[in-house]
Enzyme design. Structure first.
Site, mmCIF file in Angstrom:
data_model
loop_
_atom_site.group_PDB
_atom_site.id
_atom_site.type_symbol
_atom_site.label_atom_id
_atom_site.label_comp_id
_atom_site.label_asym_id
_atom_site.label_seq_id
_atom_site.Cartn_x
_atom_site.Cartn_y
_atom_site.Cartn_z
ATOM 1 N N LEU A 27 -6.718 0.825 2.134
ATOM 2 C CA LEU A 27 -5.518 -0.300 1.816
ATOM 3 C C LEU A 27 -5.000 0.202 0.607
ATOM 4 O O LEU A 27 -5.682 -0.360 -0.544
ATOM 5 C CB LEU A 27 -5.622 -1.469 3.044
ATOM 6 N N HIS A 75 0.078 -0.075 1.376
ATOM 7 C CA HIS A 75 0.217 -0.813 2.903
ATOM 8 C C HIS A 75 0.879 -1.813 2.593
ATOM 9 O O HIS A 75 1.240 -2.386 3.348
ATOM 10 C CB HIS A 75 -0.961 -0.426 2.975
ATOM 11 N N SER A 94 -1.451 5.846 -3.665
ATOM 12 C CA SER A 94 -1.762 6.260 -2.192
ATOM 13 C C SER A 94 -2.748 5.728 -2.167
ATOM 14 O O SER A 94 -4.190 6.163 -3.114
ATOM 15 C CB SER A 94 -1.768 7.541 -2.605
#
Ligand code: PAF
Length: 317
Positions: free
Chosen positions: A30, A34, A217
């Protein structure tokens, strides 16, 4: 926070919740993006479920094996963001009908062997093919799959659609949260949800960028400092392209972008631009002129690590 590994327990948990449930599907590792999805889900629902499943059906074997995994940290982060339940099934659990008692390795072999196909997919509609011992494998219609990232591997989105449809049927979320960054994925999942009868509300959450402009990312942890500065260069060039404003012609802008890429300092690193396109952010149809609903998308590889950026000409929708 409950950590749930089996589908039956997840269904039981869901059955015990009377209010709204927000689902944030993830593959773990994460990051801030997120975190943002989880915050939105937390703010809009009585309960939040995060799924954490690295889905082999959407990866090539090599990419699946090296995908970063760090479960303990992810669970801590989820707990800190107020997640009520994390659904973390094994491959054998998620693809049990395909498994037929096979070992994990044999099951993975089978999964990687069924990827592909679907060349005869419908132009407009989703379709379910039966594979293995009868498992439903969703085929995304050609109008959405055979472009952008799907040009070379449309089966990637078949894998995403298949797993997300499963997650929706297990968790039955009131709302489901996806990042706008993966513009083709979110357009496909919107269409999938309509096809399935509007089983959830798909919430598109804007891109989160790091201080150098690169969008968050899970793969950024794989980049060296040199590779990272190339990623920042791509993000800057794309931002300039999107900043050209409404009415600008796409053809000339892409040429300017490509010139900019050719001038980037890449040192010993290999940079390959896979695709750069300007599309309508809902239909993902290519456009010739930028409008307020245009998204500019670039997929690229640095030394074989695949990354993507999306920028909006107007406000992200
Ligand atoms: O975007 C992702 O992380 C994945 O594609 C998803 C939606 C969790 C499906 O595996």
């Amino acid at each position: 926070m409950d950590v749930i590994e089996s589908i039956s327990e997840m269904r039981e948990w869901r059955g015990g919740v009377a209010g709204s449930v927000g689902l944030v599907p993830t593959m773990g590792c994460l990051h801030d993006g997120h975190g943002h999805l989880l915050e939105r889900a937390r703010g809009g629902n009585d309960r939040v479920v995060m799924s954490l499943f690295v889905n082999p059906l959407q990866f090539r074997r090599e990419a699946f094996e090296v995908y970063p995994r760090r479960l303990d940290e992810d669970l801590k982060l989820a707990e800190g963001r107020g997640v009520d339940a994390v659904f973390v099934p094994s491959v054998e659990e998620m693809y049990a009908e395909l498994g037929g008692g096979r070992s994990r390795d044999a099951l993975l072999d089978l999964i990687f062997s069924i990827q592909g196909g679907g060349e005869d997919r419908d132009q407009l509609e989703f379709r379910i093919d039966r594979v293995g011992d009868g498992m439903g494998y969703i085929r995304v219609p050609a109008r959405l799959a055979m472009k952008m990232d799907g040009r070379l591997h449309p089966w990637h989105f078949d894998g995403v659609a298949t797993v997300v449809e499963r997650l929706l049927s297990i968790v039955e979320p009131t709302r489901s949260y996806f990042g706008q960054k993966d513009i083709q994925q979110v357009a496909i999942l919107d269409a999938l949800n309509d096809w399935a009868g509007g089983v959830t509300e798909i919430v598109r959450v804007p891109v989160v960028r790091e201080s150098d402009g690169v969008s968050a990312s899970s793969r950024l942890v794989m980049l060296s400092a040199e590779q990272r500065s190339i990623a920042a260069g791509i993000a800057r060039l794309l931002d300039e392209l999107a900043g050209s404003g409404e009415g600008a012609g796409v053809h000339a802008l892409i040429e300017r972008f490509e010139d900019g890429v050719a001038r980037l300092e890449t040192g010993p690193c290999e940079l390959v631009i896979d695709s750069v396109v300007c599309v309508d952010s809902r239909t993902i149809e290519g456009v010739d002129v930028l409008t307020s609903s245009t998204a500019v998308y670039c997929a690229y590889l640095i030394d074989g690590i695949r990354l993507a950026e999306t920028q909006w000409v107007g406000a992200a929708i």
